[in-house]
Scaffold this motif. Structure first.
Motif, mmCIF file in Angstrom:
data_model
loop_
_atom_site.group_PDB
_atom_site.id
_atom_site.type_symbol
_atom_site.label_atom_id
_atom_site.label_comp_id
_atom_site.label_asym_id
_atom_site.label_seq_id
_atom_site.Cartn_x
_atom_site.Cartn_y
_atom_site.Cartn_z
ATOM 1 N N LYS A 1 1.443 14.679 -43.050
ATOM 2 C CA LYS A 1 1.679 15.166 -44.412
ATOM 3 C C LYS A 1 3.089 14.808 -44.881
ATOM 4 C CE LYS A 1 1.038 19.276 -47.273
ATOM 5 N NZ LYS A 1 0.644 20.700 -47.310
ATOM 6 N N VAL A 2 4.066 14.967 -43.993
ATOM 7 C CA VAL A 2 5.451 14.599 -44.318
ATOM 8 C C VAL A 2 5.530 13.117 -44.663
ATOM 9 C CG1 VAL A 2 7.769 14.314 -43.356
ATOM 10 C CG2 VAL A 2 6.514 16.435 -42.978
ATOM 11 N N GLU A 3 4.869 12.283 -43.847
ATOM 12 C CA GLU A 3 4.881 10.839 -44.092
ATOM 13 C C GLU A 3 4.263 10.503 -45.449
ATOM 14 O OE1 GLU A 3 4.385 8.012 -40.513
ATOM 15 O OE2 GLU A 3 3.139 9.751 -40.049
ATOM 16 N N GLN A 4 3.169 11.157 -45.798
ATOM 17 C CA GLN A 4 2.498 10.880 -47.062
ATOM 18 C C GLN A 4 3.393 11.241 -48.251
ATOM 19 O OE1 GLN A 4 -0.300 9.350 -47.706
ATOM 20 N NE2 GLN A 4 -1.130 9.163 -45.640
ATOM 21 N N ILE A 5 4.074 12.389 -48.147
ATOM 22 C CA ILE A 5 4.978 12.832 -49.220
ATOM 23 C C ILE A 5 6.095 11.813 -49.414
ATOM 24 C CG2 ILE A 5 6.707 14.563 -49.856
ATOM 25 C CD1 ILE A 5 4.878 16.645 -48.435
ATOM 26 N N ILE A 6 6.684 11.374 -48.301
ATOM 27 C CA ILE A 6 7.818 10.440 -48.375
ATOM 28 C C ILE A 6 7.357 9.078 -48.877
ATOM 29 C CG2 ILE A 6 9.533 9.210 -46.979
ATOM 30 C CD1 ILE A 6 9.744 11.785 -45.282
ATOM 31 N N PHE A 7 6.182 8.630 -48.426
ATOM 32 C CA PHE A 7 5.665 7.343 -48.888
ATOM 33 C C PHE A 7 5.453 7.356 -50.409
ATOM 34 C CE2 PHE A 7 1.945 4.718 -49.996
ATOM 35 C CZ PHE A 7 2.457 3.472 -49.677
ATOM 36 N N LYS A 8 4.858 8.431 -50.925
ATOM 37 C CA LYS A 8 4.618 8.521 -52.362
ATOM 38 C C LYS A 8 5.933 8.566 -53.136
ATOM 39 C CE LYS A 8 0.065 10.690 -51.935
ATOM 40 N NZ LYS A 8 -0.722 11.935 -52.068
ATOM 41 N N HIS A 9 6.941 9.215 -52.555
ATOM 42 C CA HIS A 9 8.250 9.254 -53.209
ATOM 43 C C HIS A 9 8.864 7.853 -53.249
ATOM 44 C CE1 HIS A 9 12.027 10.881 -54.636
ATOM 45 N NE2 HIS A 9 12.651 10.204 -53.683
ATOM 46 N N THR A 10 8.755 7.114 -52.144
ATOM 47 C CA THR A 10 9.268 5.740 -52.111
ATOM 48 C C THR A 10 8.576 4.887 -53.164
ATOM 49 O OG1 THR A 10 9.894 5.821 -49.766
ATOM 50 C CG2 THR A 10 9.436 3.645 -50.690
ATOM 51 N N GLN A 11 7.256 5.032 -53.271
ATOM 52 C CA GLN A 11 6.500 4.308 -54.306
ATOM 53 C C GLN A 11 7.042 4.623 -55.698
ATOM 54 O OE1 GLN A 11 2.325 5.375 -53.548
ATOM 55 N NE2 GLN A 11 1.859 3.193 -53.514
#
Length: 357
Positions: free
Chosen positions: A1-11
């Motif tokens: 979940k942490v990875e998904q949040i950070i990935f979407k923020h990077t996008q």
């Protein structure tokens, strides 16, 4: 979940531009001496050969914004991680095939073949001294001025780009002279023996005569000078030579990320033993780095003169008190006095948080 949040923020921060990504690995050693299925002893760049370690693979986008990471056991060969890592990241985030940029440590026929087979474009650091005699002659016989580059077609799919820099040439010459002096000093003292020689670093300039006679091979040193200032890249992209060099030049962001992990974010020392705790430890550091990058972005956006390091230091004595009045039914919060820099930082972070939401 942490990875998904950070990935979407990077996008979001990069406006969806994930066409070019950067991959690298680092080693993290443990203070405990016992091994298990994850923590293994292996070759250590830090010289901690007796301590169990793990490998951390990291993928970042332009400007060093994080995409994802993965953890490997400590005796993994880093060259075998690239394809599994990319496939895992693609599954996690439904990532389209970007251009992969990595240093020469990932350069192998197997990796290149696997990338091409799966439809990836790549820019990798090239080991130009290991090329064919024809290619090497073409490189060293070219006339170089500062900033020059040559573009050599290797086969139907690959090109080798070689650039020349006066600054890099001076650095190469300086490092070689310094390494040579260390070698000569060791030979003179008798501390360098046949048994203690490996082929790493400037030991490549040595030759062995008889059973114990170790000498510097000055012919090799003379030949090595031909390569001063040269840097090679291998690619299957259609990008121009200058675009390839420009993109590869951003690889320093991932090196900076690893330095941040190991110093400012204090990912080491690691005392954990259980896999889930090790993975939690890595996840916390991963999230911390992403917060660091967001603070850096906020400071740059506001054109603040504060560095991220200085901002972190300012927070060490920023306080808020919580209280309830005798006749009150709710708790109140009050920030305590701050100096001008702390007020500036508080305003920037508060404004950044408000804009982000």
């Amino acid at each position: 979940k942490v990875e998904q949040i950070i990935f979407k923020h990077t996008q979001k921060v990069l406006g969806g531009d994930l066409n070019v990504v950067f991959y690298d690995m680092t080693q993290l050693y443990f203070e405990a001496s016992d091994e298990d299925d994850l923590r293994k002893t292996g070759f250590s760049k830090d010289g901690k050969h007796q301590k169990p370690q793990i490998f951390l693979g990291l993928l970042v986008a332009k400007q060093g914004y994080v995409i994802g990471y993965d953890v490997y056991d400590g005796n993994t060969y880093e060259g075998h991680t690239l394809i599994p890592f990319l496939e895992n990241i693609s599954r996690k985030f439904n990532l389209e095939k970007p251009i992969i940029i990595a240093d020469s440590g990932l350069l192998s026929k197997k990796n290149i073949g696997a990338l091409e087979e799966r439809g990836y474009e790549y820019i990798l650091g090239a080991r130009i001294k290991n090329e064919t005699a024809e290619v090497k002659n073409q490189i060293i016989e070219s006339f170089y001025a500062d900033g020059d580059l040559i573009d050599i077609t290797k086969d139907d799919t690959k090109r080798i780009i070689v650039s020349y820099s006066h600054k890099r040439a001076r650095k190469d010459a300086y490092n070689r002279i310094r390494g040579l002096k260390r070698l000569e000093k060791k030979i003179k003292s008798g501390k360098l023996t046949k048994e203690s020689i490996n082929n790493r670093g400037y030991n490549k300039f040595l030759k062995l005569e008889g059973k114990i006679d170790v000498q510097v091979d000055y012919t090799k040193i003379e030949q090595d000078q031909y390569w001063d200032g040269l840097k090679g890249y291998i690619t299957n992209t259609k990008l121009s030579g200058s675009e390839i060099i420009q993109n590869y030049g951003e690889l320093w962001h991932i090196e900076r990320a690893f330095r941040m992990y190991k110093t400012d974010l204090r990912i080491r020392p690691i005392y954990h033993r259980l896999r889930r705790r090790i993975e939690a430890h890595i996840c916390i550091s991963f999230a911390a780095y992403s917060i660091y990058k967001e603070l850096e972005r906020a400071l740059n956006t506001q054109e603040s003169l504060l560095s991220v390091k200085k901002a972190a230091e300012l927070t060490h004595n920023m306080y808020q008190t919580t209280y309830q009045l005798p006749d009150g039914k709710s708790m109140n919060k009050q920030l305590l006095g701050m100096d001008d820099q702390q007020k500036e930082l508080y305003g920037i972070v508060r404004n950044c948080f408000r804009v982000s939401h």
